[in-house]
Design a protein around this motif. Structure first.
Motif, PDB file in Angstrom:
ATOM      1  N   LEU A  28       0.819  -1.199   0.000  1.00 53.50           N
ATOM      2  CA  LEU A  28       0.000   0.000   0.000  1.00 53.50           C
ATOM      3  C   LEU A  28       0.861   1.261   0.000  1.00 53.50           C
ATOM      4  N   GLN A  29       0.598   2.159  -0.975  1.00 52.49           N
ATOM      5  CA  GLN A  29       1.340   3.414  -1.092  1.00 52.49           C
ATOM      6  C   GLN A  29       0.501   4.631  -0.733  1.00 52.49           C
ATOM      7  N   SER A  30      -0.800   4.564  -0.942  1.00 50.35           N
ATOM      8  CA  SER A  30      -1.657   5.703  -0.611  1.00 50.35           C
ATOM      9  C   SER A  30      -3.002   5.205  -0.130  1.00 50.35           C
ATOM     10  N   LEU A  31      -3.510   5.857   0.914  1.00 52.09           N
ATOM     11  CA  LEU A  31      -4.790   5.486   1.501  1.00 52.09           C
ATOM     12  C   LEU A  31      -5.557   6.765   1.809  1.00 52.09           C
ATOM     13  N   VAL A  32      -6.684   6.964   1.114  1.00 49.46           N
ATOM     14  CA  VAL A  32      -7.522   8.155   1.293  1.00 49.46           C
ATOM     15  C   VAL A  32      -8.898   7.695   1.759  1.00 49.46           C
ATOM     16  N   LEU A  33      -9.216   8.016   3.021  1.00 50.46           N
ATOM     17  CA  LEU A  33     -10.502   7.645   3.613  1.00 50.46           C
ATOM     18  C   LEU A  33     -11.199   8.887   4.164  1.00 50.46           C
ATOM     19  N   SER A  34     -10.982  10.014   3.557  1.00 52.13           N
ATOM     20  CA  SER A  34     -11.508  11.280   4.063  1.00 52.13           C
ATOM     21  C   SER A  34     -13.024  11.375   3.897  1.00 52.13           C
ATOM     22  N   LYS A  35     -13.629  12.287   4.678  1.00 51.79           N
ATOM     23  CA  LYS A  35     -15.064  12.614   4.587  1.00 51.79           C
ATOM     24  C   LYS A  35     -15.939  11.379   4.784  1.00 51.79           C
ATOM     25  N   ASN A  36     -15.649  10.657   5.850  1.00 50.63           N
ATOM     26  CA  ASN A  36     -16.474   9.524   6.252  1.00 50.63           C
ATOM     27  C   ASN A  36     -16.884   9.718   7.707  1.00 50.63           C
ATOM     28  N   SER A  37     -17.332   8.669   8.336  1.00 51.42           N
ATOM     29  CA  SER A  37     -17.768   8.749   9.739  1.00 51.42           C
ATOM     30  C   SER A  37     -17.014   7.734  10.577  1.00 51.42           C
ATOM     31  N   ILE A  38     -15.753   7.542  10.269  1.00 50.79           N
ATOM     32  CA  ILE A  38     -14.945   6.556  10.978  1.00 50.79           C
ATOM     33  C   ILE A  38     -14.647   7.080  12.386  1.00 50.79           C
ATOM     34  N   TYR A  39     -14.952   6.281  13.362  1.00 50.22           N
ATOM     35  CA  TYR A  39     -14.779   6.671  14.758  1.00 50.22           C
ATOM     36  C   TYR A  39     -13.720   5.795  15.418  1.00 50.22           C
ATOM     37  N   GLY A  40     -12.992   6.394  16.352  1.00 53.94           N
ATOM     38  CA  GLY A  40     -12.034   5.637  17.135  1.00 53.94           C
ATOM     39  C   GLY A  40     -10.609   6.055  16.864  1.00 53.94           C
ATOM     40  N   ASN A  41      -9.679   5.171  17.220  1.00 53.28           N
ATOM     41  CA  ASN A  41      -8.253   5.438  17.059  1.00 53.28           C
ATOM     42  C   ASN A  41      -7.747   4.938  15.717  1.00 53.28           C
ATOM     43  N   ILE A  42      -6.608   5.476  15.299  1.00 51.18           N
ATOM     44  CA  ILE A  42      -5.934   4.949  14.123  1.00 51.18           C
ATOM     45  C   ILE A  42      -5.396   3.560  14.462  1.00 51.18           C
ATOM     46  N   PRO A  43      -5.743   2.539  13.689  1.00 53.32           N
ATOM     47  CA  PRO A  43      -5.305   1.172  14.029  1.00 53.32           C
ATOM     48  C   PRO A  43      -3.802   0.997  13.859  1.00 53.32           C
ATOM     49  N   GLN A  44      -3.262   0.096  14.636  1.00 52.16           N
ATOM     50  CA  GLN A  44      -1.833  -0.159  14.632  1.00 52.16           C
ATOM     51  C   GLN A  44      -1.342  -0.697  13.303  1.00 52.16           C
ATOM     52  N   TRP A  45      -2.184  -1.416  12.571  1.00 57.88           N
ATOM     53  CA  TRP A  45      -1.717  -2.045  11.328  1.00 57.88           C
ATOM     54  C   TRP A  45      -1.326  -1.017  10.277  1.00 57.88           C
ATOM     55  N   ILE A  46      -1.849   0.209  10.374  1.00 60.81           N
ATOM     56  CA  ILE A  46      -1.438   1.243   9.417  1.00 60.81           C
ATOM     57  C   ILE A  46       0.040   1.571   9.602  1.00 60.81           C
ATOM     58  N   CYS A  47       0.513   1.488  10.836  1.00 62.25           N
ATOM     59  CA  CYS A  47       1.928   1.747  11.091  1.00 62.25           C
ATOM     60  C   CYS A  47       2.835   0.704  10.448  1.00 62.25           C
ATOM     61  N   GLU A  48       2.274  -0.441  10.118  1.00 66.61           N
ATOM     62  CA  GLU A  48       3.077  -1.513   9.537  1.00 66.61           C
ATOM     63  C   GLU A  48       3.213  -1.400   8.031  1.00 66.61           C
ATOM     64  N   LYS A  49       2.566  -0.409   7.395  1.00 68.17           N
ATOM     65  CA  LYS A  49       2.652  -0.213   5.939  1.00 68.17           C
ATOM     66  C   LYS A  49       3.875   0.639   5.624  1.00 68.17           C
TER      67      LYS A  49
END
Length: 877
Positions: A494-515
Motif C-alpha cells: 500500500l502506497q496511498s490510503l484516502v478515507l476522508s469525509k467519512n464517519s470513521i470513529y475511534g483510534n488509528i489502528p496499529q496495522w497502518i503503522c506496519e505499511k
C-alpha cells in the motif's frame, strides 16, 4: 579414358571429404578462438577504467520506465572482471572475426556520477552501437570526443541526465542511422541549437530514427525539420520545447512510420485534408492547435496502429475512423469533442487502448463499448456521460476509468468478473446504493481502486476474510464508511490510503503503522480520536488528519531524513508547542496546524526549511512578536502565510516581508495553472487549503502554485503598515484586519496589481485611501472600523465637508461594475483557486488526482479539466 572415368568418382569424393574435414576443423578452431580470445587486452582495460568512473546508485535508473522502454534494470558492470573475456561481459558485444568491441549496451545499469570528457570509453574506436540510456550522469555535458566513434550507427543517451548544449560533433558521425537524445520532459536541460541541428540535418543523410523528446529546441525553426532525409522512419519530438507552426508536409514523408509532436505553448500544426502518407503507423500530437476538427481524411491511414490527438479539436468524432482496421490504440482525450460516442467505433475490434477523457461527450455509454474483445484500457473520465452502466461482457479490461461524469444507479455486479483489472476509478459520479466490499474479492490483480465522491455506502462484511494483496492506491472518500476497511489490512504494498469525509470513529489502528512504503495517508474529516500514533510520520510524504478530534501534544518525533511534504492537522484539539523536530523534514512544502490549541511563540526556526511554501498557524494560542533572529533572508519560497486569530503583537514582520521572494517573482510565461501535489509512482495527490471569506470557511481542493496570500488579521499588531508590502507584486489576498495598526495606507500598495481581496478593517488607520489599479475595486467593507480614513469608496470625503463630490453615486456604480469585471480579469490565480475550491465544495470533485501516465508511461498523464468560468461571483460577492 574409360579407366580414368572410373577412378575420377572416388577421387572426387575423397577430395570433397578432405575439404569438408578441413573446413570443419577450421570452424571448430575459429569457434574456440571466438569464445576465449576475442577481446583485446587494451579494450578490456579501457572498459574496466570506464567502470571505475561511476558508482552504483539505486535511484539512477527508474525501474518502471526502464521496463517499459528497454528492459528490467540490472547491475551490468558487476560482471566486468579482469581475467574474464570482455566479450562475455553483460552489455558488451564483439566482432566475431576481429575481436573488437562493436556494441555497448549499458541502459538501465544504475550508473551514477559525472561523465568525464576524457573517458577511456573513447578508446573503443570500432564501436558501432552505444546505449547509455536511463542512468544518472549528474547533468554532465555530452562530450565532444564522441566524434571519435566514426563507425557509430546507433547512439542512445536518452534519460541519463545529460544537460547543456548538445555538442556539434554529433553531426560528424556520418554513418549514424539512429540518434536518441531524449530528456526528462520537465527539465529541458539538454539544449539543441540551430547551428548544430543544421549540420546534423546536412551531414546525417542516412538517419532513419531521430528521438529528441524533452530537448530544448526553442531556437530552432520547425521548418528545418523538412530538410531531414526522406528515408526517415521515426521522428519523436514529444515534450520538446519548440515554437511556431510545424509544416504539415511532414505527413508526406514517404517512409515516415512514427511521428510524435507535443508542445502546448505556441506550437501548431495543420492536419492535412488529403494526401496523407499511407505508411504512417503511429501518430501522436499534443499541441496548442492542429485545426478545429479532425478531418474525415484520417480514415485514409490504413496502416495506422496508434492515434493520439490532443489539440483542442471540436465537433464530433469522424465516422471515417471506422476505416482504420489496424488501430490498436485511440486517444482523443483533452479536446472539446462533443456529442455521443459514434457506433462506428464498434468496428475497431483490434482496439486495446481507448481514451476519450476530458471532452464534452454526453449521452449514455453504448453497450458495445464493454464488448470489444481485446480492449484492455478504457478511459472515459471528465465528460458528461449519464445513465447506468451496462453489464460487462468481456474480461480483458485491465484499466477502467469512468470518473468525473454523471453516471448513476448501481455498480454492475459483473465488475466482479474483470479478473484482470488492475486499475478502477469510478469516483465523482452519482452512483448510489449499498456496495458490499465482497464485490471486489475476485479482483486479485487490483492495484488501484477509487470510489470517492459518489452516493455510495460501502459496507464491510465482518465475516469476510478476503484480501487484495496487490493494492497500492485506495481512495474511499465520502463512502459513508464507519470503520477502516479490513480487506486492505494485508495489502503490504500500500502506497496511498484516502478515507476522508467519512464517519470513521475511534483510534488509528496499529496495522497502518506496519505499511512501511506507505507515502500518502488522508484520514481527514472523520471522527477519529485520541493521540496520533508516533509511527506515522516516519514513512509518509503526506499526512492529512484535519477535521478530526485528535488531542494532546504533537508528541511524535520527526526523525532525520523525514520525507514529509505536507503535514495537515487543521481543525483538531491539539495543544502544547510545535515540535522543533519538524526541521528534520527538509522537504516540507505545506504545514497547516490551524484551528487547534497549540501555543508558544512564533516558530522562527521553521526558516531553515528550504521548500516551505504554505504556513498556516491561524486560530491557535501563539503569542509574542513575529520577528526573525537570522540576518540572512528567510522563507524565500513562502507564498501563503496565515497567522490570523492568535495573540501576536508588535510591528509587522518587515524583515520577512522584504524577503518573501516567491511573493515578488513573476509567474513565468506559461499562464496555465499548476497545482501543488505530492507524487507517487503512478499517481499524485493534490494539496488542500482552508480559506475564510465573509465568515465562511472554504476548502480549496488544490493549491495553485501561483497563489500568494498573507493573512495577519485578528492579532494585536501595532505600528504602521510597511510600504515594503508594495513589493509583493504577486500578492492576491492581503488581510490585516482587526489589529492595532495606525497611520496612513501606503501609496506603494497601489502597485499590487494582482490583489483581489483586501481587508484593512478595524484598525486605527487615517488619511486618504489610495486610488488606482486594484484600489478602485475595493468596497467599504475593506476599510470599515477605521474612523480616520476618508475618500472613495467611503462616504466621508477628505475635504472635511462630510460628503464626497456629487459624482460619487456614479463612481459607486462604476465600482460595483468594476469589481465584477476585475474578479474575472485580475488576479486570475486566486480566482481559479477559489473557483476550483468552490466547485469542489459544491459538487464534490475529488482531491485525488488521476494517473500520471494514464496507463501508458509514454505520456505525461491526463490534464485537469479547465474550470468553467461560472458562479464565481456567487462565491466572491
Amino acid at each position: 579414358m574409360r579407366i580414368f572415368t572410373k577412378l575420377s568418382a572416388p577421387l572426387c569424393f575423397l577430395f570433397v571429404f578432405l575439404c569438408l574435414k578441413t573446413a570443419f576443423s577450421s570452424s571448430i578452431n575459429a569457434s574456440s578462438f571466438s569464445t576465449t580470445h576475442l577481446c583485446s587486452h587494451e579494450e578490456a582495460l579501457a572498459l574496466l577504467q570506464f567502470k571505475t568512473s561511476f558508482s552504483i546508485n539505486y535511484t539512477a535508473s527508474d525501474p518502471y520506465l526502464c521496463k517499459y522502454y528497454y528492459t528490467k534494470p540490472s547491475f551490468k558492470t558487476e560482471s566486468w572482471k579482469e581475467g574474464i573475456d570482455c566479450c562475455s561481459w553483460d552489455g558488451v558485444s564483439c566482432d566475431n572475426v576481429t575481436g573488437h568491441v562493436i556494441a555497448l549496451n549499458l541502459s538501465c545499469s544504475f550508473l551514477y556520477g559525472t561523465f568525464p570528457s576524457n573517458s577511456t570509453l573513447f578508446f573503443l574506436r570500432n564501436l558501432q552501437s552505444l546505449n547509455l540510456a536511463f542512468n544518472d550522469f549528474r547533468h554532465s555535458k555530452i562530450p565532444s570526443e564522441i566524434s571519435q566513434f566514426t563507425r557509430l550507427k546507433h547512439l542512445d543517451v536518452s534519460f541519463s541526465q545529460f544537460s547543456g548544449q548538445a555538442p556539434g560533433e554529433i553531426a560528424h558521425l556520418p554513418k549514424l542511422v539512429s540518434l536518441k537524445l531524449s530528456s526528462y520532459y520537465n527539465s529541458f536541460d539538454l539544449i539543441l541549437e540551430t547551428t548544430t541541428f543544421k549540420n546534423l540535418v546536412h551531414n546525417l543523410s542516412e538517419v532513419r530514427e531521430l528521438k529528441l523528446s524533452g530537448v530544448n529546441m526553442i531556437s530552432i525553426n520547425p521548418r528545418l525539420f523538412m530538410n531531414l532525409s526522406s528515408s526517415l522512419t521515426t521522428l519523436d519530438l514529444s515534450k520538446s520545447v519548440l515554437r511556431g507552426n510545424f509544416p504539415n508536409s511532414i505527413f508526406w514523408f514517404p517512409n515516415l512510420k512514427n511521428f510524435y509532436l507535443s508542445g502546448k505553448r505556441n506550437l501548431t500544426i495543420d492536419l492535412p485534408s488529403s494526401n496523407w502518407n499511407s505508411s504512417l503507423q503511429d501518430l501522436y500530437l499534443d499541441v496548442s492547435d492542429c485545426g478545429r476538427r479532425l478531418p474525415e481524411s484520417i480514415g485514409d491511414l490504413k496502416s495506422l496502429r496508434s492515434l493520439s490527438l490532443g489539440c483542442h479539436l471540436e465537433g464530433s468524432i469522424p465516422a471515417s475512423i471506422r476505416n482504420l482496421p489496424q488501430l490498436t490504440s485511440l486517444d482523443l482525450s483533452s479536446n472539446y469533442l462533443s456529442g455521443q460516442i459514434r457506433p462506428s467505433l464498434a468496428n475497431l475490434t483490434k482496439l486495446r487502448y481507448l481514451s476519450l477523457s476530458s471532452n464534452l461527450l454526453n449521452g449514455t455509454l453504448p453497450p458495445w463499448i464493454f464488448t470489444l474483445p481485446l480492449l484492455e484500457y478504457l478511459y472515459l473520465s471528465h465528460n458528461q456521460f449519464q445513465g447506468q452502466i451496462n453489464q460487462f461482457r468481456q474480461n480483458s479490461l485491465t484499466h477502467l476509468d469512468l470518473s468525473n461524469n454523471k453516471l448513476q444507479g448501481a455498480i454492475p455486479n459483473s465488475i466482479a468478473n474483470l479478473v484482470n483489472l488492475s486499475y478502477l476509478d469510478l469516483s465523482s459520479n452519482h452512483f448510489s446504493d449499498l456496495v458490499e466490499a465482497d464485490m471486489f474479492s475476485a479482483l486479485q490483480n487490483l492495484e488501484t481502486i477509487f470510489l470517492s465522491d459518489n452516493n455510495l455506502s460501502l459496507r464491510m462484511n465482518v465475516n469476510a476474510n478476503f484480501t487484495l494483496p496487490k493494492l497500492t492506491h485506495v481512495s474511499f472518500s465520502s463512502c459513508n464508511l464507519s470503520e477502516f476497511p479490513n480487506f486492505i489490512r494485508h495489502s503490504n504494498g500500500l502506497q496511498s490510503l484516502v478515507l476522508s469525509k467519512n464517519s470513521i470513529y475511534g483510534n488509528i489502528p496499529q496495522w497502518i503503522c506496519e505499511k512501511d512504503d506507505l507515502q500518502i495517508l488522508d484520514l481527514s474529516h472523520n471522527n477519529l480520536i485520541g493521540k496520533i500514533p508516533n509511527c506515522l510520520p516516519k514513512f509518509l510524504s503526506v499526512l492529512n488528519l484535519q477535521a478530526n478530534y485528535f488531542d494532546g501534544n504533537i508528541s511524535f518525533g520527526f526523525p532525520k531524513g523525514c520525507g514529509l511534504r505536507n503535514l495537515n492537522l487543521h481543525g483538531n484539539q491539539m495543544d502544547g508547542p510545535l515540535p522543533r523536530s519538524l526541521v528534520n523534514c527538509s522537504k516540507l512544502e505545506v504545514l497547516d496546524v490551524g484551528k487547534n490549541n497549540i501555543e508558544g511563540t512564533f516558530p522562527q526556526w521553521l526558516e531553515s526549511l528550504p521548500d516551505l511554501q504554505v504556513l498556516v498557524l491561524r486560530s491557535n494560542k501563539f503569542h509574542g512578536s513575529v520577528q526573525s533572529t537570522k540576518e540572512s533572508p528567510s522563507f524565500l519560497r513562502l507564498r501563503v502565510l496565515d497567522l490570523s486569530n492568535n495573540d501576536f503583537l508588535g510591528p509587522l514582520p518587515v524583515w520577512y516581508i522584504e524577503n518573501f521572494k516567491a511573493m515578488m517573482d513573476s509567474h513565468g510565461e506559461d499562464g496555465s495553472p499548476e497545482y501543488m501535489k505530492a507524487p507517487t509512482r503512478d499517481n499524485f495527490y493534490l494539496y488542500s487549503l482552508v480559506v475564510t471569506w465573509k465568515g465562511f470557511n472554504y476548502e480549496l481542493q488544490g493549491i495553485l502554485t501561483t497563489l500568494s496570500r498573507l493573512n495577519l488579521s485578528h492579532n494585536n499588531l501595532t505600528g504602521h503598515i510597511s510600504p515594503s508590502l508594495g513589493s509583493l507584486t504577486n500578492l492576491e489576498w492581503l488581510d490585516l484586519s482587526s489589529n492595532e495598526l495606525a497611520g496612513k495606507i501606503p501609496d506603494e500598495l497601489v502597485s499590487l496589481t494582482q490583489l483581489v481581496v483586501l481587508n484593512l478593517s478595524n484598525n486605527h488607520l487615517v488619511g486618504r485611501i489610495p486610488q488606482g489599479n486594484q484600489f478602485n475595486t475595493f468596497g467599504n467593507d475593506s476599510y470599515e472600523g477605521n474612523l480616520g480614513l476618508c475618500g472613495i469608496p467611503l462616504s466621508k470625503s477628505c475635504d472635511g465637508i462630510g460628503t464626497p463630490p456629487s459624482s460619487f453615486q456614479e463612481k459607486d456604480e462604476l465600482w460595483r461594475f468594476g469589481w465584477r469585471v476585475v474578479v474575472l480579469g485580475y488576479g486570475c490565480g486566486v480566482v481559479f483557486g477559489l473557483l476550483m475550491g468552490y466547485l469542489v465544495f459544491r459538487i464534490g470533485k475529488p482531491k485525488w488526482v488521476v494517473s500520471m501516465f494514464d496507463g501508458r508511461p509514454s505520456q505525461s498523464g491526463r490534464k485537469l479539466r479547465k474550470a468553467r468560468r461560472v458562479d464565481v461571483l456567487e462565491l466572491l460577492i
